[in-house]
Write a protein that holds these residues in place. Sequence first.
Motif, PDB file in Angstrom:
ATOM      1  N   LEU A 114       0.827  -1.210   0.000  1.00 28.73           N
ATOM      2  CA  LEU A 114       0.000   0.000   0.000  1.00 28.73           C
ATOM      3  C   LEU A 114       0.860   1.258   0.000  1.00 28.73           C
ATOM      4  O   LEU A 114       0.462   2.293  -0.540  1.00 28.73           O
ATOM      5  CB  LEU A 114      -0.923   0.001   1.217  1.00 28.73           C
ATOM      6  N   ALA A 115       2.041   1.154   0.605  1.00 24.18           N
ATOM      7  CA  ALA A 115       2.955   2.294   0.642  1.00 24.18           C
ATOM      8  C   ALA A 115       3.795   2.409  -0.627  1.00 24.18           C
ATOM      9  O   ALA A 115       4.612   3.322  -0.746  1.00 24.18           O
ATOM     10  CB  ALA A 115       3.873   2.181   1.859  1.00 24.18           C
ATOM     11  N   GLY A 116       3.583   1.481  -1.574  1.00 23.07           N
ATOM     12  CA  GLY A 116       4.291   1.547  -2.842  1.00 23.07           C
ATOM     13  C   GLY A 116       5.695   0.962  -2.827  1.00 23.07           C
ATOM     14  O   GLY A 116       6.494   1.248  -3.719  1.00 23.07           O
ATOM     15  N   ARG A 117       5.998   0.134  -1.811  1.00 25.31           N
ATOM     16  CA  ARG A 117       7.327  -0.461  -1.727  1.00 25.31           C
ATOM     17  C   ARG A 117       7.462  -1.578  -2.761  1.00 25.31           C
ATOM     18  O   ARG A 117       6.703  -2.540  -2.761  1.00 25.31           O
ATOM     19  CB  ARG A 117       7.569  -1.038  -0.329  1.00 25.31           C
ATOM     20  N   ARG A 118       8.450  -1.445  -3.632  1.00 25.30           N
ATOM     21  CA  ARG A 118       8.671  -2.479  -4.638  1.00 25.30           C
ATOM     22  C   ARG A 118       9.251  -3.757  -4.042  1.00 25.30           C
ATOM     23  O   ARG A 118       9.119  -4.835  -4.625  1.00 25.30           O
ATOM     24  CB  ARG A 118       9.596  -1.940  -5.735  1.00 25.30           C
ATOM     25  N   ASP A 119       9.899  -3.625  -2.897  1.00 20.85           N
ATOM     26  CA  ASP A 119      10.511  -4.790  -2.249  1.00 20.85           C
ATOM     27  C   ASP A 119       9.627  -5.319  -1.125  1.00 20.85           C
ATOM     28  O   ASP A 119      10.123  -5.899  -0.154  1.00 20.85           O
ATOM     29  CB  ASP A 119      11.891  -4.427  -1.694  1.00 20.85           C
ATOM     30  N   ALA A 120       8.306  -5.138  -1.259  1.00 21.10           N
ATOM     31  CA  ALA A 120       7.384  -5.473  -0.168  1.00 21.10           C
ATOM     32  C   ALA A 120       7.540  -6.920   0.289  1.00 21.10           C
ATOM     33  O   ALA A 120       7.622  -7.188   1.500  1.00 21.10           O
ATOM     34  CB  ALA A 120       5.948  -5.213  -0.608  1.00 21.10           C
ATOM     35  N   PHE A 121       7.596  -7.851  -0.633  1.00 18.56           N
ATOM     36  CA  PHE A 121       7.641  -9.259  -0.234  1.00 18.56           C
ATOM     37  C   PHE A 121       9.017  -9.652   0.301  1.00 18.56           C
ATOM     38  O   PHE A 121       9.110 -10.464   1.223  1.00 18.56           O
ATOM     39  CB  PHE A 121       7.219 -10.153  -1.395  1.00 18.56           C
ATOM     40  N   GLU A 122      10.067  -9.047  -0.219  1.00 22.59           N
ATOM     41  CA  GLU A 122      11.405  -9.322   0.314  1.00 22.59           C
ATOM     42  C   GLU A 122      11.517  -8.813   1.754  1.00 22.59           C
ATOM     43  O   GLU A 122      12.022  -9.517   2.636  1.00 22.59           O
ATOM     44  CB  GLU A 122      12.477  -8.665  -0.558  1.00 22.59           C
ATOM     45  N   ARG A 123      11.008  -7.602   1.987  1.00 29.26           N
ATOM     46  CA  ARG A 123      11.065  -7.060   3.343  1.00 29.26           C
ATOM     47  C   ARG A 123      10.155  -7.861   4.272  1.00 29.26           C
ATOM     48  O   ARG A 123      10.513  -8.125   5.425  1.00 29.26           O
ATOM     49  CB  ARG A 123      10.669  -5.587   3.349  1.00 29.26           C
ATOM     50  N   ALA A 124       8.990  -8.244   3.785  1.00 28.61           N
ATOM     51  CA  ALA A 124       8.072  -9.042   4.602  1.00 28.61           C
ATOM     52  C   ALA A 124       8.721 -10.358   5.014  1.00 28.61           C
ATOM     53  O   ALA A 124       8.574 -10.807   6.159  1.00 28.61           O
ATOM     54  CB  ALA A 124       6.774  -9.292   3.842  1.00 28.61           C
ATOM     55  N   ALA A 125       9.445 -10.976   4.097  1.00 30.03           N
ATOM     56  CA  ALA A 125      10.131 -12.231   4.421  1.00 30.03           C
ATOM     57  C   ALA A 125      11.177 -12.021   5.504  1.00 30.03           C
ATOM     58  O   ALA A 125      11.324 -12.850   6.420  1.00 30.03           O
ATOM     59  CB  ALA A 125      10.770 -12.810   3.162  1.00 30.03           C
ATOM     60  N   ARG A 126      11.881 -10.899   5.459  1.00 26.39           N
ATOM     61  CA  ARG A 126      12.886 -10.609   6.488  1.00 26.39           C
ATOM     62  C   ARG A 126      12.228 -10.371   7.843  1.00 26.39           C
ATOM     63  O   ARG A 126      12.765 -10.783   8.887  1.00 26.39           O
ATOM     64  CB  ARG A 126      13.728  -9.385   6.083  1.00 26.39           C
ATOM     65  N   GLU A 127      11.066  -9.716   7.841  1.00 26.50           N
ATOM     66  CA  GLU A 127      10.371  -9.461   9.097  1.00 26.50           C
ATOM     67  C   GLU A 127       9.851 -10.761   9.707  1.00 26.50           C
ATOM     68  O   GLU A 127       9.892 -10.946  10.933  1.00 26.50           O
ATOM     69  CB  GLU A 127       9.227  -8.468   8.896  1.00 26.50           C
ATOM     70  N   LEU A 128       9.353 -11.671   8.878  1.00 21.73           N
ATOM     71  CA  LEU A 128       8.914 -12.962   9.405  1.00 21.73           C
ATOM     72  C   LEU A 128      10.095 -13.741   9.974  1.00 21.73           C
ATOM     73  O   LEU A 128       9.965 -14.421  10.997  1.00 21.73           O
ATOM     74  CB  LEU A 128       8.224 -13.771   8.307  1.00 21.73           C
ATOM     75  N   GLU A 129      11.238 -13.622   9.346  1.00 26.93           N
ATOM     76  CA  GLU A 129      12.434 -14.268   9.877  1.00 26.93           C
ATOM     77  C   GLU A 129      12.810 -13.656  11.231  1.00 26.93           C
ATOM     78  O   GLU A 129      13.209 -14.374  12.157  1.00 26.93           O
ATOM     79  CB  GLU A 129      13.600 -14.119   8.899  1.00 26.93           C
ATOM     80  N   ALA A 130      12.653 -12.349  11.370  1.00 27.88           N
ATOM     81  CA  ALA A 130      13.005 -11.670  12.621  1.00 27.88           C
ATOM     82  C   ALA A 130      12.149 -12.144  13.787  1.00 27.88           C
ATOM     83  O   ALA A 130      12.594 -12.132  14.940  1.00 27.88           O
ATOM     84  CB  ALA A 130      12.870 -10.159  12.456  1.00 27.88           C
ATOM     85  N   VAL A 131      10.909 -12.573  13.491  1.00 23.89           N
ATOM     86  CA  VAL A 131      10.036 -13.080  14.562  1.00 23.89           C
ATOM     87  C   VAL A 131       9.999 -14.606  14.578  1.00 23.89           C
ATOM     88  O   VAL A 131       9.171 -15.212  15.266  1.00 23.89           O
ATOM     89  CB  VAL A 131       8.598 -12.507  14.445  1.00 23.89           C
ATOM     90  N   GLY A 132      10.896 -15.238  13.836  1.00 19.66           N
ATOM     91  CA  GLY A 132      11.036 -16.691  13.867  1.00 19.66           C
ATOM     92  C   GLY A 132       9.963 -17.460  13.134  1.00 19.66           C
ATOM     93  O   GLY A 132       9.691 -18.619  13.461  1.00 19.66           O
ATOM     94  N   LEU A 133       9.363 -16.859  12.104  1.00 15.26           N
ATOM     95  CA  LEU A 133       8.266 -17.530  11.400  1.00 15.26           C
ATOM     96  C   LEU A 133       8.513 -17.677   9.907  1.00 15.26           C
ATOM     97  O   LEU A 133       7.556 -17.829   9.142  1.00 15.26           O
ATOM     98  CB  LEU A 133       6.955 -16.756  11.616  1.00 15.26           C
TER      99      LEU A 133
END
Length: 230
Positions: A114-133
Motif C-alpha cells: 500500500l505504501a508503494g514499496r517495490r521490495d514489499a515481499f522481500e522485506r516481509a520475508a525478512r520481518e517474518l524471519e526476525a520473529v522466527g516464522l
Amino acid sequence: MADPAVRFADVRLSLGRGAARAHVLNGVSLEIAQGESVGLVGPSGSGKSTFLMALAGLERIDSGEIHVAGRRIDRLGEDALARFRGAHVGVVFQAFHLIPTMTALENVAAPLELAGRRDAFERAARELEAVGLQHRSAHYPAQLSGGEQQRVALARALAPRPKLLLADEPTGNLDGKTGAAAIELIFALGRERGTTLVLVTHDLDLAARCGRIIRFDSGRVVEERVAAPA
C-alpha cells in the motif's frame, strides 16, 4: 535537545451523542521521548486505550494538539493521516486483525504494498524471519497458533520500520508462556531498532518493564513514575 516522539497538549475526546455522550479524554497533556518505552495502566474505561487510538489517528479528538515524530497529526485529513500512520506508526492489537484469505507473508507485505514499496515481499520475508516464522510464511491465519498469529501481527506492524510502536493488550488473547514470548519479541525488536514503544496493559509487572509508567483514571493522567527498564 531532540523533539519528543509524542506530544499531547490538552487533548479532549468524547464518544457517543446526546445523553449518551461520554468524555473519554479530559485534558491529557504529556510527552514521550524518542526511543522511550512507556506502559499505560489504569482501570477499564480510564481512557488509556482511547489515548492509544488517538495517538494512532484512529480516533478524532475534539480539541487540543497531537504531535508525532515532529508532525501535528490532529489537523491531517484522512488520506494524509493514513499515509503518515503507514510510514511512522505500527499498531499491535489484542485481536490479531490478520486478513484470513492472505498468507502470513501476504499479511506482512500488505502495508508495504500500500505504501508503494517495490521490495514489499522481500522485506516481509525478512520481518517474518526476525520473529522466527520464516517457515510459516505460506500458511494462512487459521493454520497458525495464537502466538504465531500475534508474531505475524508484530512483523506486519514493524515491517515499515515505524518510529512509534503502539501495543494494546498484545498478550490478552494468549496463554502465559506464549504471551511472555511475544512480549520478549516486542521489547527486543524495539530496543534493536530504537523504536518508541507505548504499551497498554493491565499487567503491572509488564508495565514495570517499561522505562516509565503512566496511570490513567477518568480520562486523565493521574500519575507518572519511572520504572525499571526492560
